[in-house]
Write a protein that holds these residues in place. Structure first.
Motif, PDB file in Angstrom:
ATOM      1  N   LEU A   1      13.291  12.806 -10.549  1.00  0.00           N
ATOM      2  CA  LEU A   1      12.839  12.121 -11.761  1.00  0.00           C
ATOM      3  C   LEU A   1      13.607  12.618 -12.988  1.00  0.00           C
ATOM      4  CD1 LEU A   1       8.954  11.888 -11.401  1.00  0.00           C
ATOM      5  CD2 LEU A   1      10.574   9.989 -11.550  1.00  0.00           C
ATOM      6  N   ASN A   2      13.791  13.913 -13.061  1.00  0.00           N
ATOM      7  CA  ASN A   2      14.453  14.462 -14.244  1.00  0.00           C
ATOM      8  C   ASN A   2      15.948  14.165 -14.264  1.00  0.00           C
ATOM      9  OD1 ASN A   2      12.445  15.875 -16.076  1.00  0.00           O
ATOM     10  ND2 ASN A   2      11.810  16.499 -14.026  1.00  0.00           N
ATOM     11  N   ARG A   3      16.548  14.118 -13.081  1.00  0.00           N
ATOM     12  CA  ARG A   3      17.947  13.685 -13.012  1.00  0.00           C
ATOM     13  C   ARG A   3      18.046  12.241 -13.502  1.00  0.00           C
ATOM     14  NH1 ARG A   3      18.790  16.839  -8.609  1.00  0.00           N
ATOM     15  NH2 ARG A   3      17.863  15.316  -7.204  1.00  0.00           N
ATOM     16  N   TRP A   4      17.107  11.438 -13.052  1.00  0.00           N
ATOM     17  CA  TRP A   4      17.083  10.020 -13.445  1.00  0.00           C
ATOM     18  C   TRP A   4      16.852   9.884 -14.955  1.00  0.00           C
ATOM     19  CZ3 TRP A   4      12.943   7.363 -15.619  1.00  0.00           C
ATOM     20  CH2 TRP A   4      13.130   5.972 -15.753  1.00  0.00           C
ATOM     21  N   LEU A   5      15.908  10.655 -15.478  1.00  0.00           N
ATOM     22  CA  LEU A   5      15.581  10.580 -16.909  1.00  0.00           C
ATOM     23  C   LEU A   5      16.803  10.908 -17.754  1.00  0.00           C
ATOM     24  CD1 LEU A   5      13.184  10.153 -18.914  1.00  0.00           C
ATOM     25  CD2 LEU A   5      12.892  12.636 -18.916  1.00  0.00           C
TER      26      LEU A   5
ATOM     27  N   LEU B   1      12.661   2.748 -13.375  1.00  0.00           N
ATOM     28  CA  LEU B   1      11.946   3.506 -12.342  1.00  0.00           C
ATOM     29  C   LEU B   1      11.769   2.683 -11.076  1.00  0.00           C
ATOM     30  CD1 LEU B   1       8.950   5.242 -14.164  1.00  0.00           C
ATOM     31  CD2 LEU B   1      10.669   6.380 -12.766  1.00  0.00           C
ATOM     32  N   ARG B   2      11.364   1.426 -11.292  1.00  0.00           N
ATOM     33  CA  ARG B   2      11.176   0.501 -10.181  1.00  0.00           C
ATOM     34  C   ARG B   2      12.421   0.394  -9.324  1.00  0.00           C
ATOM     35  NH1 ARG B   2       6.741  -2.162 -10.191  1.00  0.00           N
ATOM     36  NH2 ARG B   2       5.945  -2.435 -12.290  1.00  0.00           N
ATOM     37  N   ASP B   3      13.563   0.219 -10.015  1.00  0.00           N
ATOM     38  CA  ASP B   3      14.812   0.023  -9.290  1.00  0.00           C
ATOM     39  C   ASP B   3      15.278   1.314  -8.635  1.00  0.00           C
ATOM     40  OD1 ASP B   3      14.666  -2.545 -10.143  1.00  0.00           O
ATOM     41  OD2 ASP B   3      16.087  -2.292 -11.803  1.00  0.00           O
ATOM     42  N   ALA B   4      15.214   2.391  -9.391  1.00  0.00           N
ATOM     43  CA  ALA B   4      15.780   3.645  -8.884  1.00  0.00           C
ATOM     44  C   ALA B   4      14.965   4.200  -7.714  1.00  0.00           C
ATOM     45  CB  ALA B   4      15.854   4.671 -10.009  1.00  0.00           C
ATOM     46  N   PHE B   5      13.659   4.040  -7.763  1.00  0.00           N
ATOM     47  CA  PHE B   5      12.826   4.699  -6.746  1.00  0.00           C
ATOM     48  C   PHE B   5      12.106   3.711  -5.840  1.00  0.00           C
ATOM     49  CE2 PHE B   5      13.266   7.707 -10.288  1.00  0.00           C
ATOM     50  CZ  PHE B   5      13.983   8.679  -9.609  1.00  0.00           C
ATOM     51  N   ASP B   6      12.582   2.486  -5.819  1.00  0.00           N
ATOM     52  CA  ASP B   6      12.070   1.506  -4.882  1.00  0.00           C
ATOM     53  C   ASP B   6      10.545   1.340  -5.021  1.00  0.00           C
ATOM     54  OD1 ASP B   6      12.185  -0.377  -2.903  1.00  0.00           O
ATOM     55  OD2 ASP B   6      12.056   1.083  -1.264  1.00  0.00           O
ATOM     56  N   LEU B   7      10.139   0.889  -6.184  1.00  0.00           N
ATOM     57  CA  LEU B   7       8.715   0.689  -6.454  1.00  0.00           C
ATOM     58  C   LEU B   7       8.430  -0.767  -6.837  1.00  0.00           C
ATOM     59  CD1 LEU B   7       8.204   3.898  -8.658  1.00  0.00           C
ATOM     60  CD2 LEU B   7       7.349   3.572  -6.327  1.00  0.00           C
ATOM     61  N   PRO B   8       8.790  -1.713  -5.976  1.00  0.00           N
ATOM     62  CA  PRO B   8       8.625  -3.108  -6.355  1.00  0.00           C
ATOM     63  C   PRO B   8       7.163  -3.520  -6.431  1.00  0.00           C
ATOM     64  CG  PRO B   8       9.204  -2.978  -4.049  1.00  0.00           C
ATOM     65  CD  PRO B   8       9.302  -1.577  -4.603  1.00  0.00           C
ATOM     66  N   GLY B   9       6.831  -4.323  -7.428  1.00  0.00           N
ATOM     67  CA  GLY B   9       5.549  -5.029  -7.450  1.00  0.00           C
ATOM     68  C   GLY B   9       4.300  -4.191  -7.606  1.00  0.00           C
ATOM     69  N   THR B  10       4.451  -2.900  -7.825  1.00  0.00           N
ATOM     70  CA  THR B  10       3.259  -2.068  -7.940  1.00  0.00           C
ATOM     71  C   THR B  10       3.044  -1.751  -9.418  1.00  0.00           C
ATOM     72  OG1 THR B  10       2.168  -0.427  -6.523  1.00  0.00           O
ATOM     73  CG2 THR B  10       3.976   0.375  -7.865  1.00  0.00           C
ATOM     74  N   PRO B  11       1.789  -1.597  -9.854  1.00  0.00           N
ATOM     75  CA  PRO B  11       1.614  -1.197 -11.248  1.00  0.00           C
ATOM     76  C   PRO B  11       2.206   0.195 -11.452  1.00  0.00           C
ATOM     77  CG  PRO B  11      -0.487  -1.797 -10.236  1.00  0.00           C
ATOM     78  CD  PRO B  11       0.519  -1.719  -9.140  1.00  0.00           C
ATOM     79  N   ILE B  12       2.928   0.373 -12.537  1.00  0.00           N
ATOM     80  CA  ILE B  12       3.479   1.695 -12.856  1.00  0.00           C
ATOM     81  C   ILE B  12       2.871   2.119 -14.181  1.00  0.00           C
ATOM     82  CG2 ILE B  12       5.558   2.910 -13.659  1.00  0.00           C
ATOM     83  CD1 ILE B  12       7.172   1.516 -11.637  1.00  0.00           C
TER      84      ILE B  12
ATOM     85  N   TYR C   1       0.831  -1.202   0.000  1.00  0.00           N
ATOM     86  CA  TYR C   1       0.000   0.000   0.000  1.00  0.00           C
ATOM     87  C   TYR C   1       0.871   1.260   0.000  1.00  0.00           C
ATOM     88  CZ  TYR C   1      -3.483   3.355   1.762  1.00  0.00           C
ATOM     89  OH  TYR C   1      -4.307   4.433   1.937  1.00  0.00           O
ATOM     90  N   ASP C   2       1.922   1.224   0.802  1.00  0.00           N
ATOM     91  CA  ASP C   2       2.804   2.386   0.878  1.00  0.00           C
ATOM     92  C   ASP C   2       3.530   2.627  -0.448  1.00  0.00           C
ATOM     93  OD1 ASP C   2       1.971   2.829   3.428  1.00  0.00           O
ATOM     94  OD2 ASP C   2       3.678   1.847   4.399  1.00  0.00           O
ATOM     95  N   VAL C   3       3.961   1.557  -1.074  1.00  0.00           N
ATOM     96  CA  VAL C   3       4.640   1.706  -2.371  1.00  0.00           C
ATOM     97  C   VAL C   3       3.667   2.284  -3.397  1.00  0.00           C
ATOM     98  CG1 VAL C   3       5.691   0.444  -4.303  1.00  0.00           C
ATOM     99  CG2 VAL C   3       6.293  -0.157  -1.952  1.00  0.00           C
ATOM    100  N   TRP C   4       2.470   1.786  -3.347  1.00  0.00           N
ATOM    101  CA  TRP C   4       1.412   2.219  -4.274  1.00  0.00           C
ATOM    102  C   TRP C   4       1.123   3.721  -4.123  1.00  0.00           C
ATOM    103  CZ3 TRP C   4      -4.217   2.700  -3.273  1.00  0.00           C
ATOM    104  CH2 TRP C   4      -5.015   2.486  -4.407  1.00  0.00           C
ATOM    105  N   ASN C   5       1.348   4.228  -2.909  1.00  0.00           N
ATOM    106  CA  ASN C   5       1.106   5.639  -2.601  1.00  0.00           C
ATOM    107  C   ASN C   5       2.340   6.520  -2.772  1.00  0.00           C
ATOM    108  OD1 ASN C   5      -1.615   6.419  -1.435  1.00  0.00           O
ATOM    109  ND2 ASN C   5      -1.236   4.464  -0.409  1.00  0.00           N
ATOM    110  N   ARG C   6       3.454   5.923  -3.185  1.00  0.00           N
ATOM    111  CA  ARG C   6       4.712   6.669  -3.155  1.00  0.00           C
ATOM    112  C   ARG C   6       4.752   7.791  -4.180  1.00  0.00           C
ATOM    113  NH1 ARG C   6       9.140   2.540  -2.100  1.00  0.00           N
ATOM    114  NH2 ARG C   6       8.139   2.643  -0.067  1.00  0.00           N
ATOM    115  N   ARG C   7       5.344   8.888  -3.781  1.00  0.00           N
ATOM    116  CA  ARG C   7       5.510  10.007  -4.707  1.00  0.00           C
ATOM    117  C   ARG C   7       6.993  10.344  -4.850  1.00  0.00           C
ATOM    118  NH1 ARG C   7       2.767  13.593  -7.427  1.00  0.00           N
ATOM    119  NH2 ARG C   7       0.669  13.279  -6.619  1.00  0.00           N
ATOM    120  N   VAL C   8       7.433  10.458  -6.087  1.00  0.00           N
ATOM    121  CA  VAL C   8       8.840  10.741  -6.362  1.00  0.00           C
ATOM    122  C   VAL C   8       8.945  12.204  -6.786  1.00  0.00           C
ATOM    123  CG1 VAL C   8      10.849  10.074  -7.721  1.00  0.00           C
ATOM    124  CG2 VAL C   8       9.111   8.362  -7.167  1.00  0.00           C
TER     125      VAL C   8
END
Ligand code: GDP
Ligand code: GDP
Length: 467
Positions: A375-379, A433-444, A363-370
């Protein structure tokens, strides 16, 4: 400040228009005189749905002031409300099925040219499949299943309203700097909505009984507990939770018949009403085709998924069984890497804590905001490491990125020729994105927009939108 839109709630009497109105407007409702014989004005109020604010009209009761034919009365009230509306919600009663009046409204609304969302109310129990299926015949697309009385299905309603409210690109974006602001409490007051789904006999009822038996905190009939047990509130380690759509489980528990078929409609409804979905498996049977289709539904609906591998107590080949499940999951849902898998025994009450911890984490991952800067540095880094392909000798350029919303994490990337980006590159971005911002298993979700940074040269917007 964005222009607020106006929504009209339309439909024949008794479908639940007022109930929906009250739910949307809540305590901001201006009291109306309900005495018989007193002419009611149409009710209007400021609605707030997941932080999305709009004006809403309720057209219930207006028919009393006309004395022509029923159809004529309907039409008169509808016409008045519709004239001012940006969006019409046509409410039908999924239990009653489609009536001639519903058809009349649908035809009439289709001709009006206004955006219309079809809402199938009273969907909290079972036996509404027929109504939902028939609803499609109204020619207004798929109905949004809702229970106005129990507050279920409101997130799909949000999507319908937001789609109209946010037709301009800018409207879909959070104001610059929104990520620094604290995420507002969500529409359920921070209550995590959980559904347990799975094939018959995997142990769903056993698990639910165990969950409720251990830390039961029922909050009375007004808070969603009903005779049907549609939603049950309890807490887990101080976290308020709501178990949605348990009606099927309850009914089942009373019946000893075990040869029950999996109802895809029931499952889909449970998924839509939930934020986190536990897909329960029987370890001996592994992850079968039906399980995978449920898992895909959860991801497609944008919900957070946790896999519970039940009957662990009775499993002999544990390592092989678990490896098989994980392997199949990674291969079948490659775009959603890192879905949590928890082994448990519902019967013995073993590892249920870990299952619930995984639920809360998902639930917390699903709610995460980056943050936009991150994001732009990553992009910049990922496009430098592996540039998008060239089309006709010219590179697709990814210029700017922002997180448009959470639940699930949804990103907008502004690009030249976004339509030319191959799926493989999209996968590369998703996994990165998943790896960089710790978003495992959530729909992106990644939405591409043509153009440049929409904020460049624009004044900062003052409105705050969270979801
Ligand atoms: P309106 O005439 O369209 O405004 O309908 P109301 O809002 O007055 O509701 C009509 C009846 O349907 C009332 O008895 C409500 O309690 C009931 N109702 C409204 N929403 C729901 C719902 O989601 N589920 C069920 N089972 N009943 C509902
Ligand atoms: P549902 O159809 O998914 O609700 O499944 P039930 O909860 O009715 O369980 C089906 C059968 O599996 C029952 O006989 C349960 O006792 C059994 N069962 C449920 N959980 C476990 C478990 O963790 N271990 C074992 N060995 N049996 C279980």
């Amino acid at each position: 400040m964005a222009m607020s839109i106006t929504v009209a709630i339309i439909g024949r009497p008794n479908v639940g228009k007022s109930t929906l109105f009250n739910r949307l407007v809540g305590q901001r409702l201006a009291l109306v005189d309900d005495k018989p014989g007193v002419t009611r004005d149409r009710r209007e109020g400021e609605a707030n749905l997941f932080g999305l604010e709009f004006r809403v009209f309720d057209t219930a009761g207006l028919e009393e002031i006309f004395d022509s034919s029923l159809e004529g009365r309907m039409r008169a009230q509808t016409e008045r409300a519709l004239a001012d509306a940006d969006l019409a919600l046509l409410v039908i009663d999924a239990r009653a099925g489609i009536t001639a009046l519903d058809e009349h409204f649908a035809r009439w609304l289709r001709r009006s040219g206004k955006p219309v969302a079809l809402v199938a109310n009273k969907c909290e129990g079972r036996l509404v499949e027929t109504g939902l299926g028939d609803a499609y015949s109204l020619g207004l697309g798929q109905a949004i299943p809702l229970s106005a009385e129990h507050g279920l299905g409101m997130s799909d309603l949000y999507d319908a309203v937001a789609a109209v409210a946010g037709t301009a690109v800018q409207e879909e974006l959070p104001p610059e700097g929104a990520e620094e602001a604290e995420e507002g409490a969500d529409e359920f007051g921070g209550v995590l909505q959980l559904a347990v789904v799975g094939r018959p006999n995997v142990g769903k009822s056993t698990l639910v009984n165990k969950l409720l038996g251990e830390e039961r905190l029922l909050t009375g009939p007004e808070a969603g507990i009903t005779r049907d047990s549609i939603a049950i509130d309890w807490t887990f380690q101080d976290r308020p939770l709501r178990l949605v759509d348990t009606a099927g489980l309850r009914r089942k528990a009373r019946v000893t018949e075990k040869l029950e078929k999996l109802s895809i409609q029931d499952t889909l409804r449970a998924i839509r009403f939930a934020q986190v979905v536990v897909l329960l498996l029987d370890v001996d049977e592994g992850l079968e085709k039906q399980d995978l289709s449920i898992a895909r539904m959860v991801v497609d609906e944008g919900r957070a998924l946790v896999i519970g591998v039940n009957k662990w107590d009775a499993c002999r080949e544990r390592d092989a069984a678990l490896a098989g499940i994980r392997d199949r999951l990674e291969r079948s849902l490659p775009q959603t890497r890192g879905i949590p898998v928890v082994t448990l025994s519902a019967l013995q009450g073993h590892n249920i804590d870990n299952l619930m911890k995984a639920v809360i984490q998902a639930y917390d991952v699903w709610n995460r905001r980056v943050g936009t800067a991150d994001l732009n540095r990553w992009l910049e880094a990922v496009t430098a490491a592996h540039p998008p392909p060239a089309v006709n000798g010219r590179r697709v350029r990814l210029k700017y990125m922002t997180q448009a919303k959470t639940r699930p994490p949804t990103f907008a990337i502004f690009a030249s020729k976004p339509q030319e980006l191959p799926t493989s590159y999209l996968r590369y971005l998703e996994n990165g994105l998943r790896d960089a911002f710790d978003l495992p298993g959530t729909p992106i979700r990644i939405n591409f927009r043509k153009g440049d940074n929409p904020y460049a040269g624009r004044k900062k917007k003052a409105n705050k939108r969270t979801r």
